[in-house]
Structure formats: structure tokens, C-alpha cells
Design a protein around this motif. Structure first.
Motif, PDB file in Angstrom:
ATOM      1  N   ALA A 174      45.419  16.823 -25.767  1.00 60.69           N
ATOM      2  CA  ALA A 174      46.307  15.682 -25.983  1.00 60.69           C
ATOM      3  C   ALA A 174      45.568  14.620 -26.787  1.00 60.69           C
ATOM      4  O   ALA A 174      44.381  14.363 -26.550  1.00 60.69           O
ATOM      5  CB  ALA A 174      46.772  15.089 -24.659  1.00 60.69           C
ATOM      6  N   TYR A 175      46.264  14.007 -27.737  1.00 60.46           N
ATOM      7  CA  TYR A 175      45.695  12.872 -28.451  1.00 60.46           C
ATOM      8  C   TYR A 175      45.664  11.655 -27.531  1.00 60.46           C
ATOM      9  O   TYR A 175      46.490  11.529 -26.610  1.00 60.46           O
ATOM     10  CB  TYR A 175      46.516  12.546 -29.694  1.00 60.46           C
ATOM     11  CG  TYR A 175      46.328  13.526 -30.817  1.00 60.46           C
ATOM     12  CD1 TYR A 175      45.194  13.469 -31.627  1.00 60.46           C
ATOM     13  CD2 TYR A 175      47.277  14.518 -31.091  1.00 60.46           C
ATOM     14  CE1 TYR A 175      45.002  14.369 -32.668  1.00 60.46           C
ATOM     15  CE2 TYR A 175      47.095  15.417 -32.130  1.00 60.46           C
ATOM     16  CZ  TYR A 175      45.957  15.339 -32.907  1.00 60.46           C
ATOM     17  OH  TYR A 175      45.766  16.234 -33.936  1.00 60.46           O
ATOM     18  N   VAL A 176      44.712  10.757 -27.796  1.00 60.17           N
ATOM     19  CA  VAL A 176      44.565   9.538 -26.995  1.00 60.17           C
ATOM     20  C   VAL A 176      44.712   8.329 -27.912  1.00 60.17           C
ATOM     21  O   VAL A 176      43.930   8.148 -28.858  1.00 60.17           O
ATOM     22  CB  VAL A 176      43.198   9.472 -26.286  1.00 60.17           C
ATOM     23  CG1 VAL A 176      43.168   8.297 -25.313  1.00 60.17           C
ATOM     24  CG2 VAL A 176      42.897  10.783 -25.561  1.00 60.17           C
ATOM     25  N   LEU A 177      45.719   7.504 -27.646  1.00 60.15           N
ATOM     26  CA  LEU A 177      45.956   6.283 -28.407  1.00 60.15           C
ATOM     27  C   LEU A 177      45.535   5.065 -27.599  1.00 60.15           C
ATOM     28  O   LEU A 177      45.557   5.087 -26.364  1.00 60.15           O
ATOM     29  CB  LEU A 177      47.443   6.149 -28.760  1.00 60.15           C
ATOM     30  CG  LEU A 177      48.064   7.246 -29.628  1.00 60.15           C
ATOM     31  CD1 LEU A 177      49.555   6.978 -29.817  1.00 60.15           C
ATOM     32  CD2 LEU A 177      47.365   7.339 -30.970  1.00 60.15           C
ATOM     33  N   ALA A 178      45.167   4.006 -28.310  1.00 64.43           N
ATOM     34  CA  ALA A 178      44.919   2.733 -27.647  1.00 64.43           C
ATOM     35  C   ALA A 178      46.256   2.151 -27.186  1.00 64.43           C
ATOM     36  O   ALA A 178      47.246   2.168 -27.934  1.00 64.43           O
ATOM     37  CB  ALA A 178      44.223   1.767 -28.594  1.00 64.43           C
ATOM     38  N   PRO A 217      43.035   4.801 -35.184  1.00 64.64           N
ATOM     39  CA  PRO A 217      44.267   5.491 -35.588  1.00 64.64           C
ATOM     40  C   PRO A 217      45.327   5.316 -34.504  1.00 64.64           C
ATOM     41  O   PRO A 217      45.040   5.485 -33.306  1.00 64.64           O
ATOM     42  CB  PRO A 217      43.826   6.954 -35.703  1.00 64.64           C
ATOM     43  CG  PRO A 217      42.350   6.883 -35.967  1.00 64.64           C
ATOM     44  CD  PRO A 217      41.870   5.709 -35.173  1.00 64.64           C
ATOM     45  N   PHE A 218      46.544   4.956 -34.908  1.00 63.57           N
ATOM     46  CA  PHE A 218      47.544   4.570 -33.911  1.00 63.57           C
ATOM     47  C   PHE A 218      48.825   5.404 -33.958  1.00 63.57           C
ATOM     48  O   PHE A 218      49.776   5.103 -33.240  1.00 63.57           O
ATOM     49  CB  PHE A 218      47.901   3.085 -34.062  1.00 63.57           C
ATOM     50  CG  PHE A 218      48.444   2.711 -35.426  1.00 63.57           C
ATOM     51  CD1 PHE A 218      49.809   2.772 -35.678  1.00 63.57           C
ATOM     52  CD2 PHE A 218      47.594   2.303 -36.433  1.00 63.57           C
ATOM     53  CE1 PHE A 218      50.313   2.427 -36.920  1.00 63.57           C
ATOM     54  CE2 PHE A 218      48.092   1.948 -37.684  1.00 63.57           C
ATOM     55  CZ  PHE A 218      49.457   2.010 -37.930  1.00 63.57           C
ATOM     56  N   THR A 219      48.851   6.460 -34.778  1.00 57.48           N
ATOM     57  CA  THR A 219      50.065   7.271 -34.915  1.00 57.48           C
ATOM     58  C   THR A 219      49.743   8.757 -34.788  1.00 57.48           C
ATOM     59  O   THR A 219      48.733   9.231 -35.299  1.00 57.48           O
ATOM     60  CB  THR A 219      50.736   7.017 -36.279  1.00 57.48           C
ATOM     61  OG1 THR A 219      51.163   5.651 -36.347  1.00 57.48           O
ATOM     62  CG2 THR A 219      51.949   7.919 -36.484  1.00 57.48           C
ATOM     63  N   VAL A 220      50.639   9.471 -34.100  1.00 58.45           N
ATOM     64  CA  VAL A 220      50.581  10.929 -33.996  1.00 58.45           C
ATOM     65  C   VAL A 220      51.948  11.455 -34.408  1.00 58.45           C
ATOM     66  O   VAL A 220      52.975  10.958 -33.939  1.00 58.45           O
ATOM     67  CB  VAL A 220      50.251  11.371 -32.561  1.00 58.45           C
ATOM     68  CG1 VAL A 220      50.271  12.886 -32.450  1.00 58.45           C
ATOM     69  CG2 VAL A 220      48.904  10.829 -32.121  1.00 58.45           C
ATOM     70  N   ASN A 221      51.982  12.451 -35.307  1.00 51.25           N
ATOM     71  CA  ASN A 221      53.282  12.967 -35.740  1.00 51.25           C
ATOM     72  C   ASN A 221      53.556  14.358 -35.177  1.00 51.25           C
ATOM     73  O   ASN A 221      52.693  14.979 -34.543  1.00 51.25           O
ATOM     74  CB  ASN A 221      53.404  12.935 -37.265  1.00 51.25           C
ATOM     75  CG  ASN A 221      52.420  13.849 -37.964  1.00 51.25           C
ATOM     76  OD1 ASN A 221      52.178  14.981 -37.534  1.00 51.25           O
ATOM     77  ND2 ASN A 221      51.846  13.381 -39.072  1.00 51.25           N
ATOM     78  N   ALA A 222      54.774  14.846 -35.426  1.00 50.53           N
ATOM     79  CA  ALA A 222      55.200  16.112 -34.830  1.00 50.53           C
ATOM     80  C   ALA A 222      54.327  17.278 -35.247  1.00 50.53           C
ATOM     81  O   ALA A 222      54.025  18.162 -34.440  1.00 50.53           O
ATOM     82  CB  ALA A 222      56.662  16.392 -35.204  1.00 50.53           C
ATOM     83  N   PRO A 270      41.268  10.469 -31.097  1.00 48.24           N
ATOM     84  CA  PRO A 270      40.498  11.463 -30.330  1.00 48.24           C
ATOM     85  C   PRO A 270      41.412  12.290 -29.442  1.00 48.24           C
ATOM     86  O   PRO A 270      42.573  11.938 -29.222  1.00 48.24           O
ATOM     87  CB  PRO A 270      39.543  10.594 -29.502  1.00 48.24           C
ATOM     88  CG  PRO A 270      40.236   9.271 -29.385  1.00 48.24           C
ATOM     89  CD  PRO A 270      40.987   9.089 -30.672  1.00 48.24           C
ATOM     90  N   LYS A 271      40.874  13.400 -28.927  1.00 49.69           N
ATOM     91  CA  LYS A 271      41.642  14.300 -28.067  1.00 49.69           C
ATOM     92  C   LYS A 271      40.923  14.497 -26.732  1.00 49.69           C
ATOM     93  O   LYS A 271      39.703  14.380 -26.650  1.00 49.69           O
ATOM     94  CB  LYS A 271      41.812  15.673 -28.720  1.00 49.69           C
ATOM     95  CG  LYS A 271      42.511  15.696 -30.048  1.00 49.69           C
ATOM     96  CD  LYS A 271      42.511  17.127 -30.599  1.00 49.69           C
ATOM     97  CE  LYS A 271      43.040  17.206 -32.004  1.00 49.69           C
ATOM     98  NZ  LYS A 271      42.974  18.597 -32.533  1.00 49.69           N
ATOM     99  N   LEU A 272      41.715  14.837 -25.719  1.00 48.37           N
ATOM    100  CA  LEU A 272      41.188  15.233 -24.415  1.00 48.37           C
ATOM    101  C   LEU A 272      41.900  16.509 -23.970  1.00 48.37           C
ATOM    102  O   LEU A 272      43.079  16.712 -24.278  1.00 48.37           O
ATOM    103  CB  LEU A 272      41.420  14.144 -23.362  1.00 48.37           C
ATOM    104  CG  LEU A 272      40.534  12.908 -23.356  1.00 48.37           C
ATOM    105  CD1 LEU A 272      40.950  11.992 -22.215  1.00 48.37           C
ATOM    106  CD2 LEU A 272      39.064  13.284 -23.219  1.00 48.37           C
ATOM    107  N   ALA A 317      36.106   7.861 -29.711  1.00 47.00           N
ATOM    108  CA  ALA A 317      36.580   8.045 -31.083  1.00 47.00           C
ATOM    109  C   ALA A 317      35.420   8.326 -32.027  1.00 47.00           C
ATOM    110  O   ALA A 317      34.332   7.766 -31.876  1.00 47.00           O
ATOM    111  CB  ALA A 317      37.335   6.799 -31.539  1.00 47.00           C
ATOM    112  N   ARG A 318      35.639   9.180 -33.005  1.00 48.95           N
ATOM    113  CA  ARG A 318      34.638   9.458 -34.023  1.00 48.95           C
ATOM    114  C   ARG A 318      34.662   8.358 -35.090  1.00 48.95           C
ATOM    115  O   ARG A 318      35.729   7.874 -35.453  1.00 48.95           O
ATOM    116  CB  ARG A 318      34.899  10.812 -34.687  1.00 48.95           C
ATOM    117  CG  ARG A 318      34.686  12.011 -33.777  1.00 48.95           C
ATOM    118  CD  ARG A 318      34.954  13.306 -34.527  1.00 48.95           C
ATOM    119  NE  ARG A 318      36.346  13.371 -34.986  1.00 48.95           N
ATOM    120  CZ  ARG A 318      36.799  14.270 -35.845  1.00 48.95           C
ATOM    121  NH1 ARG A 318      35.991  15.166 -36.366  1.00 48.95           N
ATOM    122  NH2 ARG A 318      38.077  14.271 -36.198  1.00 48.95           N
TER     123      ARG A 318
END
Length: 288
Positions: free
Chosen positions: A217-221, A164-169, A206-208, A198-199
Motif C-alpha cells: 500500500a502507498y503511504v500519503l501524508a 508526493p501526494f497523489t496515487v492514481n489507478a 513510499p509503500k508498506l 520516504a526516499r
């Protein structure tokens, strides 16, 4: 009626349809209620000024598209203008499709880092029954922008991390994701590292936990093409709109189209590359 006109109904206005919205959607988007919009703005008047003493730029530049790049990218914009719907920070893979871009703007090899975002107020169709219109001095309950997201985009001819590569408001406003000051964080790391936490088959990153700021916080590649910030129909009166960043005619002039503390104040997303970091724990511990 047009659902983006203040007072018009949306699909969520009709009880039978509103009830069809899945509980999982509500769980992921619980941050967009009118009460949350007031919380986002409470005590943060300085954030609505073009500049603020508390604003600090990251070590990575963020640009508004020039007119020629807007046309080439087919980004939303009135004819003859720069797009006001996007800001971006280019990665090395953009040079594969935008010839010579590295000669005019900074191009990055993203690896480890953090994006600090003051989250705008957006419309949430999962919980709101009436669209409240754009924010202004006379419509304080309106939206800064209809939709906001940050994406870590992969270059066409480079390996796809399949994450997953997007996080929205709305995801950034959810419980435990945002500080009392309205700030949220998005981490980025090498794709193989993100894969390790990642699950399987998850549709969200995923989050940390960030111990020094007390939120998740979300974690993106890390992207190979660009970090792309999407602003769908921002309010003309909102000081965080990309329209407040100068519009340049050509890519060659785009170093004058930087989104930072000078042009957007605290609303400017702050990207900080942390190349000295070597693992996820160090990354989480470095955010303050």
C-alpha cells in the motif's frame, strides 16, 4: 481525431511516439491493459450493483460537491450541475477557504488511517494503442473512467509536507498492489512519519506491506485541506460514477450528497481513521 472517442488513435497509436514512453512510466502503470480490465471485473458482478451485502462504510464521510461549491472551486461540470469529476472528504484546513463549511458537513483532523478502494478500469496510454471508449453493457472492454486518483491535499496557508501526494489507478493496479477482488489500499499518517520512510527526491509515495491482506500500500501524508478523489470523464453507465451521488444546490444541503455503500456500492472509497494507531507497523497490521 478526438482521442477520447472509441476507435480513434491516441499518441500511443503511432509506433515512433509509443516507443518514446519511458520504461519507468510503463513500470508504474502496468495495470491498465485490456487483460487487467477483464480481471478487475471477473467474478465481481455484485460490485456493479448500487448496493452490496459485502459493502461496509468507513468512519469518514465522502461528499460530492454541491453546485455552489462546484462553481466556487471551478471544478469541471456542465453549466448548472454539480461536478461529477470529484469526491472529497474535508480536513480542518478547508474551513480557512470555505467559510462555515464545518457547520454543514463533517470536517476532519486526519492523522492515521487507511483508504480502501475498488480500483476502476482506466485508459493506460503507456501500453494501449487504441482508446476503447467508455464501459457499458455493449462495450464491456471499455473504461469505467479515463483517469482516477486520490490526493492528500494541503491547505494553502498551512505547512506543506513536500512529499508526493497523489496515487492514481494505474499505480494501484500494479503488481503486488491489488487483491484478487480488485481492492487496493492507501495508508495515511502524519507527515513527519511519512518523511521517515520516504526516499529522497522520489516522485512516488513510499509503500508498506499489509500482512493481513497480502498486498503493498502507498503511504500519503495526512491532508490538511482534503482527500480529493479525481474521476476524469466517468462512464455514464458505470455505477461507481460520482454522478450517482445526489447533486445538491448549496453547501448547506451537502450532507445529502454522501458517497457510500447506498449510493455507489463497493465502488465507494472507504476512509477509516485509526486514531488509536501510534506507528507505521501498527497501521499496517490493522488493515484487514
Amino acid at each position: 481525431p478526438n482521442p477520447f472517442i472509441q476507435g480513434s488513435p491516441t499518441v500511443a497509436s503511432y509506433g515512433s511516439q509509443a516507443r518514446c514512453i519511458s520504461s519507468s512510466a510503463r513500470d508504474e502503470t502496468q495495470g491498465g491493459s485490456p487483460d487487467t480490465r477483464q480481471e478487475l471485473r471477473a467474478g465481481t458482478a455484485a460490485s456493479f450493483s448500487p448496493t452490496s451485502a459485502s459493502c461496509a462504510d468507513g468512519n469518514t464521510l465522502l461528499y460530492r460537491m454541491s453546485h455552489d461549491l462546484t462553481v466556487l472551486s471551478m471544478a469541471d461540470s456542465p453549466t448548472g450541475e454539480c461536478s461529477a469529476d470529484y469526491l472529497f472528504s474535508p480536513a480542518y484546513g478547508m474551513a480557512l477557504t470555505q467559510s462555515n463549511i464545518q457547520n454543514y458537513v463533517n470536517v476532519y483532523n486526519f492523522s492515521w488511517g487507511v483508504i480502501r478502494i475498488k480500483v476502476p478500469a482506466v485508459f493506460n496510454s503507456a501500453v494501449e494503442e487504441v482508446y476503447q471508449g467508455s464501459w457499458s453493457d455493449s462495450n464491456f472492454g471499455g473504461y469505467d473512467v479515463n483517469y482516477f486518483s486520490v490526493s492528500a491535499n494541503t491547505a494553502k496557508d498551512l505547512p506543506d509536507p513536500s512529499l508526493p501526494f497523489t496515487v492514481n489507478a494505474l499505480m494501484l493496479q500494479a503488481g503486488g498492489m491489488m487483491t484478487a477482488e480488485g481492492m487496493s489500499y492507501v495508508l495515511f499518517a502524519p507527515s513527519e512519519v511519512v518523511h521517515s520512510i520516504a526516499r529522497a527526491n522520489s516522485t512516488v509515495p513510499p509503500k508498506l506491506f499489509l500482512p493481513r491482506v497480502g498486498v503493498m500500500a502507498y503511504v500519503l501524508a495526512a491532508p490538511s485541506y482534503a482527500f480529493m478523489f479525481r474521476y476524469k470523464e466517468p462512464s455514464a453507465d458505470w455505477s461507481g460514477s460520482p454522478s450517482n451521488v445526489p447533486c445538491m444546490s448549496t453547501l448547506m444541503e451537502m450532507n445529502a450528497s454522501v458517497a457510500n455503500c447506498t449510493t455507489l456500492g463497493n465502488w465507494a472509497p472507504q476512509i477509516t481513521r485509526l486514531d488509536e494507531v501510534g506507528n507505521l507497523q501498527e497501521l499496517a497490521d490493522s488493515v484487514k
